[in-house]
Scaffold this motif. Structure first.
Motif, PDB file in Angstrom:
ATOM      1  N   PRO A 261       0.802  -1.232   0.000  1.00 20.22           N
ATOM      2  CA  PRO A 261       0.000   0.000   0.000  1.00 20.22           C
ATOM      3  C   PRO A 261       0.828   1.272   0.000  1.00 20.22           C
ATOM      4  O   PRO A 261       0.327   2.337  -0.359  1.00 20.22           O
ATOM      5  CB  PRO A 261      -0.815  -0.116   1.295  1.00 20.22           C
ATOM      6  N   ALA A 262       2.096   1.185   0.400  1.00 21.85           N
ATOM      7  CA  ALA A 262       2.975   2.360   0.423  1.00 21.85           C
ATOM      8  C   ALA A 262       4.343   1.957  -0.103  1.00 21.85           C
ATOM      9  O   ALA A 262       4.719   0.789  -0.064  1.00 21.85           O
ATOM     10  CB  ALA A 262       3.087   2.913   1.837  1.00 21.85           C
ATOM     11  N   GLY A 263       5.073   2.926  -0.616  1.00 21.23           N
ATOM     12  CA  GLY A 263       6.401   2.637  -1.145  1.00 21.23           C
ATOM     13  C   GLY A 263       6.323   1.890  -2.463  1.00 21.23           C
ATOM     14  O   GLY A 263       5.397   2.088  -3.257  1.00 21.23           O
ATOM     15  N   ASP A 264       7.274   1.015  -2.710  1.00 19.80           N
ATOM     16  CA  ASP A 264       7.320   0.238  -3.949  1.00 19.80           C
ATOM     17  C   ASP A 264       6.162  -0.756  -3.963  1.00 19.80           C
ATOM     18  O   ASP A 264       6.087  -1.633  -3.100  1.00 19.80           O
ATOM     19  CB  ASP A 264       8.653  -0.505  -4.030  1.00 19.80           C
ATOM     20  N   PRO A 265       5.244  -0.636  -4.919  1.00 17.53           N
ATOM     21  CA  PRO A 265       4.076  -1.520  -4.921  1.00 17.53           C
ATOM     22  C   PRO A 265       4.417  -2.987  -5.112  1.00 17.53           C
ATOM     23  O   PRO A 265       3.617  -3.869  -4.778  1.00 17.53           O
ATOM     24  CB  PRO A 265       3.232  -0.990  -6.089  1.00 17.53           C
ATOM     25  N   PHE A 266       5.638  -3.269  -5.626  1.00 15.29           N
ATOM     26  CA  PHE A 266       5.980  -4.650  -5.927  1.00 15.29           C
ATOM     27  C   PHE A 266       6.717  -5.352  -4.794  1.00 15.29           C
ATOM     28  O   PHE A 266       7.014  -6.545  -4.899  1.00 15.29           O
ATOM     29  CB  PHE A 266       6.798  -4.733  -7.227  1.00 15.29           C
TER      30      PHE A 266
END
Length: 352
Positions: A261-266
């Motif tokens: 949900p936050a930062g790099d989605p992967f």
């Protein structure tokens, strides 16, 4: 016969209201067919009708009343799959079939002029995954459990295994007519762009990949975790989308709900997929398609649920429960470089 939709799904359980039995009617059915007295309470469901049934001793089950429009062979497919899983890996946290007084795993009920298949399965204790905070340990546990579930189903065969299911990613091309029901122009354009990419990149390759029968719906509403340890999976249920398809599609479906949900989605996707691969390695060609297959699952979610919510507004909140996260995922995927995503997944799963 073509399964590409021309306007919207026009037949079958996807376009048919769920059954309408009352709790008292279900209590009588359970007493007659299972010899158990108790109380039935209606649960939420999209296509079928489900009840929690509790005996005076506190034992709980789920009574599943199948949509009258569902093919009987497909219902048998789901029932036999659950029996097969129990035989192959009885420690997996999936429901078990409760047999009737006649030692049958299911039976046909006649009510209101309709024929419906009824099954009773064990109740699984735990907290719904969608109600708890997500964690790395939880994602790794999910990945490993899904791989085990796939292995348990690897040698399962059934004549209904290849039935048409619009939720199967391999049929994503058939969603195009539903995109016209998306009212927001920008979102409709986003969905169209992802479908165009799926048709160009993924659709030609999918038929050449490993295939088997898979669960096909490991979403947070179909998973339970322990109340005292949210990293421990206590339940995987709802085999209503069981289908024979590319094995990697099962991974993509589950991975679409692991987007951070936050930062790099992967970040969350990589944790989940690498844990899956530690139990059952994916092939390089399968990993290469994951970006597009995950996007296709989110596209499937927004297209079908938007259409069904318009058709059945009384069940809108339940139908659209996964739609906000799917739209958010598509928005965040739109700014990613698919090549870099592929390389990152390959490094995590193949060590290169």
């Amino acid at each position: 016969m073509s399964h590409v939709l021309t306007t919207a799904p026009a037949a079958g359980s996807l376009a048919t209201p769920s059954p309408s039995l009352t709790p008292s009617e279900v209590e009588r059915v359970v007493l007659d067919h299972y010899g158990l007295a108790g109380e039935a309470r209606l649960l939420t469901s999209e296509r079928d009708q489900n009840f929690r049934f509790t005996t005076p001793a506190g034992e709980s089950f789920v009574v599943k009343v199948t949509n009258p429009a569902e093919d009987r062979l497909v219902t048998d497919f789901q029932t036999k799959a659950m029996l097969h899983i129990e035989a192959r890996d009885p420690t997996l946290p999936v429901p078990c079939i409760r047999r009737t007084l006649l030692d049958e795993p299911a039976f046909v009920l006649q009510a209101d002029g309709l024929s419906m298949v009824v099954r009773m399965i064990t109740w699984l204790d735990g907290v719904p995954l969608h109600q708890v905070e997500r964690s790395s340990g939880q994602r790794r546990a999910l990945g490993a459990q899904l791989a085990r579930l796939g292995l348990a189903l690897a040698d399962f065969r059934h004549p209904a295994a290849d039935h048409f299911l619009q939720w199967d990613i391999k049929h994503a091309a058939g969603l195009r007519p539903l995109l016209s029901h998306i009212e927001d122009d920008r979102r409709r354009g986003l969905a169209t762009a992802f479908l165009d990419r799926f048709d160009a990149v993924a659709a030609p390759v999918l038929p050449t990949l490993r295939g088997q029968i898979v669960h096909n719906d490991l979403n947070p509403y179909n998973v339970l975790v322990a109340a005292d340890d949210h990293d421990r999976i206590t339940g995987i249920f709802d085999f209503g989308d069981l289908v024979e398809t590319a094995l990697v599609n099962d991974v993509a479906v589950a991975a679409s709900y692991q987007i951070s949900p936050a930062g790099d989605p992967f970040d969350g996707v990589v944790e989940f997929v690498s844990a899956y691969c530690s139990v059952r390695p994916l092939e390089e060609r399968e990993i290469a398609l994951l970006f597009d297959l995950i996007a296709a699952r989110m596209l499937t979610t927004v297209a079908i649920t938007n259409w069904r919510a318009l058709r059945y507004p009384e069940n809108r909140s339940y139908i659209l429960r996964n739609s906000p996260s799917a739209w958010d995922g598509l928005e965040r995927f739109a700014v990613l470089d698919p090549g870099k995503v592929r390389d990152r997944l390959a490094a995590a799963c193949l060590g290169n």
